[in-house]
Design an enzyme around this catalytic site. Structure first.
Site, mmCIF file in Angstrom:
data_model
loop_
_atom_site.group_PDB
_atom_site.id
_atom_site.type_symbol
_atom_site.label_atom_id
_atom_site.label_comp_id
_atom_site.label_asym_id
_atom_site.label_seq_id
_atom_site.Cartn_x
_atom_site.Cartn_y
_atom_site.Cartn_z
ATOM 1 N N GLU A 52 -22.792 46.806 -71.574
ATOM 2 C CA GLU A 52 -23.742 46.272 -72.563
ATOM 3 C C GLU A 52 -22.655 44.954 -73.305
ATOM 4 O OE1 GLU A 52 -26.368 46.754 -76.541
ATOM 5 O OE2 GLU A 52 -26.217 48.201 -74.899
ATOM 6 N N LYS A 108 -30.538 43.848 -74.466
ATOM 7 C CA LYS A 108 -29.629 44.176 -73.803
ATOM 8 C C LYS A 108 -29.456 45.724 -73.374
ATOM 9 C CE LYS A 108 -26.449 43.066 -77.511
ATOM 10 N NZ LYS A 108 -27.431 42.500 -78.257
ATOM 11 N N THR A 109 -29.587 46.459 -74.392
ATOM 12 C CA THR A 109 -29.329 48.021 -74.232
ATOM 13 C C THR A 109 -30.392 48.462 -72.997
ATOM 14 O OG1 THR A 109 -28.672 48.117 -76.420
ATOM 15 C CG2 THR A 109 -29.773 50.159 -75.330
#
Length: 459
Positions: free
Chosen positions: A161, A117-118
């Site tokens: 995020e 996700k980052t």
């Protein structure tokens, strides 16, 4: 909650990835920011330079004058500053409770998932920046292209995020959400894999009725979310590499040194050839998700692919820190068996002729306990493994689990040893590595310091 210029928000745990990013956003909006943390960090120094009042350590008086307090997930309810705030009638919030006010008025693009996700959030932010949309953003790491983890943009969208820990992402109601994958992690919060899947289902249900879910078809639980949303009349798209039924696919994936390239296809049509300065199929998936999401904001796939050619990895996300004396050092945030296996496989493909060392800093006792067998088997692609002391974070030690025991268990599968200090790890590598060598640091704690020991002037 009123978030307006001149209001004072105090952060308990301001040095963490989540709270430091929010603090940076509030500073950019003209708010007064103060905060405390137990140890100094580079991000705290940066926030102080941007105008925050930062304290090392914790004390009741730090909350005086605040209009609200935002406490990290790691901060207990009996923390001295939380107790002091409540005694003074100052409202105390957790991230989940804070997000709606923070994102009010923006078109929200949220990126969730156990892994990736980052990087995906950073890629999507970078594409939109290159397209001139100037989004506000919060990323769980330092973006390589901006050297920031958050910023206030002039555009109408906010890329964020969406962290599942402590159910932070249930404070969001996004217009668009990406789910990269769903897998059991954070066993101190999610007791079972079913608990994780239930939380992601609740997150998907909070996407706005006319919003869009973009889910990875190569991950069955994520694909189930897309199918469920479609069955309920909602909009959903899927993407993938191995899944032939995905709406969007990355095909003809090729590695080229420390980079990769792939072709974007949908509905039998070729849209673009994308080139990344990052290796690995998992990064191709991250890029594809970002491209599909950006297209929903009016950025063509071809334009997005051109932007990704200049994308620089977020800090500690398979970040090639440098090379010295025949030893290349890669820093990664991997702290789950799946991520460790994926990164070791990628390092092996990127540097096939080199001896591959893994340095693992186990992260939290509950994670080591829950995934013990998976961790022991995660290092098979490495030639040598060094295990540093467990990074306890918010936890107390659990009897029977130690890094020395972990190293002994791994050594039944590949050569491994326990190194009590970071200096020991660096000394071992310098003395025993067969050049040329690659070192992959797997740490969500502070073992990234070993990179400085291997690459610094006194190495």
């Amino acid at each position: 909650m009123l978030l307006a210029a001149g209001r004072h928000i105090h952060f308990v745990g301001i040095g963490g990835a989540g709270l430091s990013a929010i603090a940076r956003i509030l500073l950019g909006r003209g708010m007064i920011v103060s905060g405390s943390d137990s140890r100094p960090s580079d991000i705290m120094v940066a926030l102080a330079k941007e105008g925050a009042r930062v304290e090392i350590g914790h004390a009741a008086e730090f909350v005086y004058g605040a209009d609200a307090v935002l406490a990290s997930s790691a901060v207990p309810d009996d923390h001295i500053e939380v107790v002091a705030a409540r005694a003074l009638g100052i409202p105390v919030y957790r991230r989940r409770q804070f997000m709606r006010a923070l994102l009010a008025g923006f078109d929200t693009l949220a990126v969730a998932g156990a892994h990736g996700k980052t990087t995906t959030t950073a890629m999507l932010t970078h594409i939109l920046q290159c397209a001139g949309q100037d989004p506000s953003y919060i990323v769980g790491g330092i973006m390589g292209n901006t050297s920031l983890n958050a910023a206030v943009g002039a555009g109408d969208c906010f890329v964020i995020e969406a962290d599942e820990y402590d159910n932070m992402f249930l404070g969001l109601s996004p217009d668009l959400a990406i789910v990269t994958n769903i897998e059991h992690d954070h066993p101190d919060f999610f007791a079972t894999a079913a608990d994780v899947r239930a939380a992601f289902s609740r997150f998907a249900a909070q996407i706005k009725p006319d919003g869009l879910l973009i889910a990875c078809a190569d991950n069955p639980p994520a694909l189930e979310l897309a199918a469920s949303r479609r069955a309920q009349g909602g909009r959903a798209l899927s993407y993938g590499i191995s899944s032939a039924s995905a709406d969007w696919r990355a095909v003809d994936l090729r590695s080229e040194g420390f980079g990769s390239q792939f072709t974007v296809r949908a509905g039998g049509k070729v849209y673009a050839r994308a080139r990344l300065g990052l290796p690995g199929a998992h990064n191709a998936l991250n890029a594809l998700a970002a491209l599909v999401a950006a297209q929903q904001r009016g950025v063509s796939i071809k334009q997005g692919a051109a932007a990704l050619a200049g994308f620089i990895s977020a800090g500690r996300r398979f970040e090639l820190r440098g090379e010295r004396d025949g030893i290349a050092v890669i820093d990664d945030y991997a702290h789950h068996p799946t991520a460790i296996r994926a990164n070791l496989a990628t390092a092996r493909r990127s540097f096939p002729q080199r001896q591959l060392w893994a340095i693992w800093q186990p992260h939290t006792y509950t994670r080591v306990q829950r995934f013990h067998a998976d961790f022991i088997a995660a290092f098979d692609a490495a030639d040598r493994v060094l295990v540093t002391p467990i990074y306890a974070a918010r936890e107390e030690p659990i009897a029977g689990f130690s890094s020395s025991r972990l190293a002994r268990a791994i050594s039944a599968r590949c050569p491994a040893m326990y190194t009590p200090t970071f200096a020991d790890a660096a000394t071992t590598i310098r003395a025993e590595a067969r050049r040329p060598a690659t070192v992959l640091i797997c740490s969500a704690g502070d073992a990234n310091q070993i990179a400085e020991l291997l690459l610094g002037d006194d190495a």
